[in-house]
Design a protein around this motif. Structure first.
Motif, PDB file in Angstrom:
ATOM      1  N   PRO A 134      -1.421   2.499  -5.609  1.00 51.56           N
ATOM      2  CA  PRO A 134      -2.656   2.785  -5.183  1.00 51.56           C
ATOM      3  C   PRO A 134      -3.601   1.802  -4.051  1.00 51.56           C
ATOM      4  O   PRO A 134      -3.333   0.677  -4.811  1.00 51.56           O
ATOM      5  CB  PRO A 134      -3.356   3.525  -6.354  1.00 51.56           C
ATOM      6  CG  PRO A 134      -2.248   3.624  -7.266  1.00 51.56           C
ATOM      7  CD  PRO A 134      -1.066   2.634  -6.620  1.00 51.56           C
ATOM      8  N   ILE A 135      -4.172   2.150  -3.172  1.00 54.53           N
ATOM      9  CA  ILE A 135      -4.708   1.272  -2.423  1.00 54.53           C
ATOM     10  C   ILE A 135      -5.721   0.355  -3.366  1.00 54.53           C
ATOM     11  O   ILE A 135      -5.975  -0.836  -3.108  1.00 54.53           O
ATOM     12  CB  ILE A 135      -5.553   1.895  -1.144  1.00 54.53           C
ATOM     13  CG1 ILE A 135      -4.295   2.107  -0.065  1.00 54.53           C
ATOM     14  CG2 ILE A 135      -6.472   0.883  -0.484  1.00 54.53           C
ATOM     15  CD1 ILE A 135      -4.931   2.838   1.246  1.00 54.53           C
ATOM     16  N   THR A 136      -6.677   0.976  -4.037  1.00 53.24           N
ATOM     17  CA  THR A 136      -7.502   0.387  -4.785  1.00 53.24           C
ATOM     18  C   THR A 136      -6.856  -0.612  -5.684  1.00 53.24           C
ATOM     19  O   THR A 136      -7.484  -1.745  -5.828  1.00 53.24           O
ATOM     20  CB  THR A 136      -8.430   1.419  -5.752  1.00 53.24           C
ATOM     21  OG1 THR A 136      -7.482   2.234  -6.375  1.00 53.24           O
ATOM     22  CG2 THR A 136      -9.176   2.047  -4.799  1.00 53.24           C
ATOM     23  N   THR A 137      -5.832  -0.349  -6.422  1.00 51.92           N
ATOM     24  CA  THR A 137      -5.023  -1.190  -7.395  1.00 51.92           C
ATOM     25  C   THR A 137      -4.543  -2.209  -6.662  1.00 51.92           C
ATOM     26  O   THR A 137      -4.677  -3.561  -7.224  1.00 51.92           O
ATOM     27  CB  THR A 137      -4.121  -0.436  -8.058  1.00 51.92           C
ATOM     28  OG1 THR A 137      -4.574   0.775  -8.948  1.00 51.92           O
ATOM     29  CG2 THR A 137      -3.182  -1.548  -9.134  1.00 51.92           C
TER      30      THR A 137
ATOM     31  N   PHE B  29       0.825  -1.222  -0.023  1.00 51.47           N
ATOM     32  CA  PHE B  29       0.113   0.054   0.202  1.00 51.47           C
ATOM     33  C   PHE B  29       1.116   1.221   0.009  1.00 51.47           C
ATOM     34  O   PHE B  29       0.378   2.350  -0.246  1.00 51.47           O
ATOM     35  CB  PHE B  29      -0.868   0.142   1.170  1.00 51.47           C
ATOM     36  CG  PHE B  29      -2.147  -0.939   1.181  1.00 51.47           C
ATOM     37  CD1 PHE B  29      -2.653  -1.249  -0.191  1.00 51.47           C
ATOM     38  CD2 PHE B  29      -2.668  -1.279   2.192  1.00 51.47           C
ATOM     39  CE1 PHE B  29      -3.572  -2.316  -0.077  1.00 51.47           C
ATOM     40  CE2 PHE B  29      -3.865  -1.996   2.239  1.00 51.47           C
ATOM     41  CZ  PHE B  29      -4.449  -2.573   0.944  1.00 51.47           C
TER      42      PHE B  29
ATOM     43  N   GLY C 270      -0.882   1.403 -13.990  1.00 54.07           N
ATOM     44  CA  GLY C 270      -0.291   1.927 -12.748  1.00 54.07           C
ATOM     45  C   GLY C 270       1.246   2.337 -12.943  1.00 54.07           C
ATOM     46  O   GLY C 270       1.776   3.162 -12.269  1.00 54.07           O
TER      47      GLY C 270
END
Length: 117
Positions: A63-66, A59, A113
């Motif tokens: 990115p947290i969502t990825t 993290f 990303g």
């Protein structure tokens, strides 16, 4: 390095999941503390903590969502692979197709990303 952390976290999550399969909570509730009873529970706790550590490391860089999406997908892939290879569970062409889609999504998320898109 973050992608390695995600893979290690997913592997620990897979161990955590399978350790639940072997945990005998009835024996624990009746205070029967032998290695076959306590071992899977200890493995569950340790793999859960190591999973959180590696996920936290990932993290920091992704990115947290990825990261969460990739961790979830990798965990599902590892669980299915363990089911098929270790436990000789059946699999279908449909499952293989959708696992392939997960693999494509993981590669796509890494590609997007990393700023290559």
């Amino acid at each position: 390095m973050a992608w390695l952390f995600l893979a290690l976290a997913a592997l620990c999550q897979t161990v955590w999941t399978f350790s639940l399969k072997f945990a005998d909570f009835k024996a624990l509730a009746s205070f029967q503390f032998s290695l076959p009873v306590v071992g899977p529970v200890l493995l569950n706790v340790v793999s859960g903590l190591v999973n959180v550590f590696f996920l936290n490391q990932a993290f920091r860089y992704v990115p947290i969502t990825t990261a969460f999406g990739i961790w979830t997908a990798l965990t599902l892939i590892f669980i299915k692979l363990a089911d098929v290879v270790v436990y000789k569970a059946p699999w279908s062409a449909g499952e293989l197709f959708f696992i392939g889609l997960l693999a494509v999504a993981i590669v796509g998320l890494k590609w997007v990303g990393s700023g290559n898109a």
